[in-house]
Scaffold this motif. Structure first.
Motif, PDB file in Angstrom:
ATOM      1  N   GLY A  32      -8.902  -3.640  -4.850  1.00 45.33           N
ATOM      2  CA  GLY A  32      -8.970  -5.063  -4.519  1.00 45.33           C
ATOM      3  C   GLY A  32      -7.873  -5.430  -3.542  1.00 45.33           C
ATOM      4  O   GLY A  32      -7.189  -4.564  -3.000  1.00 45.33           O
ATOM      5  N   SER A  33      -7.706  -6.737  -3.343  1.00 46.49           N
ATOM      6  CA  SER A  33      -6.616  -7.196  -2.483  1.00 46.49           C
ATOM      7  C   SER A  33      -5.289  -6.877  -3.174  1.00 46.49           C
ATOM      8  O   SER A  33      -5.249  -6.616  -4.380  1.00 46.49           O
ATOM      9  CB  SER A  33      -6.726  -8.706  -2.244  1.00 46.49           C
ATOM     10  OG  SER A  33      -6.478  -9.406  -3.463  1.00 46.49           O
ATOM     11  N   LYS A  34      -4.206  -6.914  -2.419  1.00 44.19           N
ATOM     12  CA  LYS A  34      -2.891  -6.643  -3.015  1.00 44.19           C
ATOM     13  C   LYS A  34      -2.633  -7.561  -4.200  1.00 44.19           C
ATOM     14  O   LYS A  34      -2.163  -7.124  -5.251  1.00 44.19           O
ATOM     15  CB  LYS A  34      -1.777  -6.839  -1.982  1.00 44.19           C
ATOM     16  CG  LYS A  34      -1.709  -5.774  -0.930  1.00 44.19           C
ATOM     17  CD  LYS A  34      -0.564  -6.062   0.041  1.00 44.19           C
ATOM     18  CE  LYS A  34      -0.485  -4.995   1.105  1.00 44.19           C
ATOM     19  NZ  LYS A  34       0.642  -5.216   2.024  1.00 44.19           N
ATOM     20  N   GLU A  35      -2.954  -8.833  -4.035  1.00 44.04           N
ATOM     21  CA  GLU A  35      -2.692  -9.813  -5.087  1.00 44.04           C
ATOM     22  C   GLU A  35      -3.508  -9.531  -6.346  1.00 44.04           C
ATOM     23  O   GLU A  35      -2.990  -9.615  -7.463  1.00 44.04           O
ATOM     24  CB  GLU A  35      -2.989 -11.233  -4.571  1.00 44.04           C
ATOM     25  CG  GLU A  35      -2.089 -11.659  -3.430  1.00 44.04           C
ATOM     26  CD  GLU A  35      -2.504 -11.103  -2.059  1.00 44.04           C
ATOM     27  OE1 GLU A  35      -3.632 -10.583  -1.905  1.00 44.04           O
ATOM     28  OE2 GLU A  35      -1.661 -11.169  -1.144  1.00 44.04           O
ATOM     29  N   LEU A  58       0.916   0.430  -4.397  1.00 43.75           N
ATOM     30  CA  LEU A  58      -0.347   0.056  -3.760  1.00 43.75           C
ATOM     31  C   LEU A  58      -0.643   1.021  -2.619  1.00 43.75           C
ATOM     32  O   LEU A  58       0.237   1.320  -1.797  1.00 43.75           O
ATOM     33  CB  LEU A  58      -0.265  -1.368  -3.220  1.00 43.75           C
ATOM     34  CG  LEU A  58      -0.225  -2.452  -4.278  1.00 43.75           C
ATOM     35  CD1 LEU A  58      -0.057  -3.810  -3.619  1.00 43.75           C
ATOM     36  CD2 LEU A  58      -1.460  -2.432  -5.143  1.00 43.75           C
ATOM     37  N   LEU A  59      -1.865   1.504  -2.588  1.00 41.33           N
ATOM     38  CA  LEU A  59      -2.287   2.483  -1.590  1.00 41.33           C
ATOM     39  C   LEU A  59      -3.407   1.885  -0.751  1.00 41.33           C
ATOM     40  O   LEU A  59      -4.347   1.302  -1.302  1.00 41.33           O
ATOM     41  CB  LEU A  59      -2.801   3.750  -2.292  1.00 41.33           C
ATOM     42  CG  LEU A  59      -1.818   4.381  -3.278  1.00 41.33           C
ATOM     43  CD1 LEU A  59      -2.539   5.383  -4.175  1.00 41.33           C
ATOM     44  CD2 LEU A  59      -0.694   5.037  -2.528  1.00 41.33           C
ATOM     45  N   PRO A  60      -3.341   2.012   0.574  1.00 41.06           N
ATOM     46  CA  PRO A  60      -4.415   1.462   1.410  1.00 41.06           C
ATOM     47  C   PRO A  60      -5.690   2.283   1.279  1.00 41.06           C
ATOM     48  O   PRO A  60      -5.651   3.472   0.948  1.00 41.06           O
ATOM     49  CB  PRO A  60      -3.850   1.571   2.826  1.00 41.06           C
ATOM     50  CG  PRO A  60      -2.859   2.677   2.750  1.00 41.06           C
ATOM     51  CD  PRO A  60      -2.294   2.661   1.351  1.00 41.06           C
ATOM     52  N   THR A  61      -6.819   1.631   1.498  1.00 37.33           N
ATOM     53  CA  THR A  61      -8.108   2.319   1.558  1.00 37.33           C
ATOM     54  C   THR A  61      -8.646   2.152   2.981  1.00 37.33           C
ATOM     55  O   THR A  61      -8.073   1.381   3.764  1.00 37.33           O
ATOM     56  CB  THR A  61      -9.114   1.721   0.549  1.00 37.33           C
ATOM     57  OG1 THR A  61      -9.495   0.416   0.995  1.00 37.33           O
ATOM     58  CG2 THR A  61      -8.543   1.678  -0.857  1.00 37.33           C
ATOM     59  N   GLY A  65      -7.950  -4.679   4.132  1.00 36.37           N
ATOM     60  CA  GLY A  65      -7.594  -5.630   3.093  1.00 36.37           C
ATOM     61  C   GLY A  65      -7.825  -5.160   1.678  1.00 36.37           C
ATOM     62  O   GLY A  65      -7.562  -5.876   0.727  1.00 36.37           O
ATOM     63  N   VAL A  66      -8.337  -3.929   1.519  1.00 33.58           N
ATOM     64  CA  VAL A  66      -8.597  -3.388   0.184  1.00 33.58           C
ATOM     65  C   VAL A  66      -7.550  -2.318  -0.115  1.00 33.58           C
ATOM     66  O   VAL A  66      -7.329  -1.405   0.671  1.00 33.58           O
ATOM     67  CB  VAL A  66     -10.022  -2.792   0.071  1.00 33.58           C
ATOM     68  CG1 VAL A  66     -10.237  -2.179  -1.294  1.00 33.58           C
ATOM     69  CG2 VAL A  66     -11.065  -3.872   0.337  1.00 33.58           C
ATOM     70  N   PHE A  67      -6.929  -2.458  -1.271  1.00 32.61           N
ATOM     71  CA  PHE A  67      -5.909  -1.521  -1.719  1.00 32.61           C
ATOM     72  C   PHE A  67      -6.314  -0.962  -3.071  1.00 32.61           C
ATOM     73  O   PHE A  67      -7.226  -1.471  -3.720  1.00 32.61           O
ATOM     74  CB  PHE A  67      -4.551  -2.234  -1.816  1.00 32.61           C
ATOM     75  CG  PHE A  67      -4.036  -2.642  -0.483  1.00 32.61           C
ATOM     76  CD1 PHE A  67      -3.133  -1.851   0.193  1.00 32.61           C
ATOM     77  CD2 PHE A  67      -4.478  -3.812   0.118  1.00 32.61           C
ATOM     78  CE1 PHE A  67      -2.676  -2.211   1.453  1.00 32.61           C
ATOM     79  CE2 PHE A  67      -4.023  -4.187   1.367  1.00 32.61           C
ATOM     80  CZ  PHE A  67      -3.121  -3.384   2.041  1.00 32.61           C
ATOM     81  N   MET A  68      -5.618   0.089  -3.480  1.00 33.86           N
ATOM     82  CA  MET A  68      -5.890   0.665  -4.796  1.00 33.86           C
ATOM     83  C   MET A  68      -4.575   1.049  -5.449  1.00 33.86           C
ATOM     84  O   MET A  68      -3.548   1.218  -4.787  1.00 33.86           O
ATOM     85  CB  MET A  68      -6.798   1.879  -4.703  1.00 33.86           C
ATOM     86  CG  MET A  68      -6.195   3.072  -4.008  1.00 33.86           C
ATOM     87  SD  MET A  68      -7.371   4.436  -3.983  1.00 33.86           S
ATOM     88  CE  MET A  68      -6.425   5.649  -3.105  1.00 33.86           C
ATOM     89  N   SER A  69      -4.628   1.156  -6.757  1.00 33.44           N
ATOM     90  CA  SER A  69      -3.508   1.675  -7.526  1.00 33.44           C
ATOM     91  C   SER A  69      -4.107   2.557  -8.611  1.00 33.44           C
ATOM     92  O   SER A  69      -5.162   2.237  -9.172  1.00 33.44           O
ATOM     93  CB  SER A  69      -2.688   0.538  -8.131  1.00 33.44           C
ATOM     94  OG  SER A  69      -1.550   1.062  -8.792  1.00 33.44           O
TER      95      SER A  69
END
Length: 78
Positions: A32-35, A58-61, A65-69
């Protein structure tokens, strides 16, 4: 996600060597977004589901605007 992105090739997954015999690795991923990712991590902690420190940074995809953890823990297998 688009392109040739392979989630399981990401360094956050590490190698599959299990340093804990009798235990199995379990991973949970939030996208999702960072937030939203940060809020979900904190909600999981408040509910006693996962510790905040069990999540990767947080890792970029490939999606803008989409990140993952990724949270990795080990569970005892009987």
């Amino acid at each position: 996600m688009t392109g040739d992105f392979n989630l399981f090739d990401h360094p956050a997954f590490g190698d599959d060597t299990n340093p804990n015999p009798g235990r199995e690795r379990v991973r949970i991923i939030i996208f999702g977004s960072k937030e939203v990712v940060r809020a979900t991590i904190h909600d999981a902690h408040l509910k006693g589901f996962r510790r905040v420190d069990s999540w990767s940074p947080l890792l970029p995809t490939p999606d803008p605007g989409v990140f993952m953890s990724i949270s990795t823990e080990y569970r005892v297998m009987r």
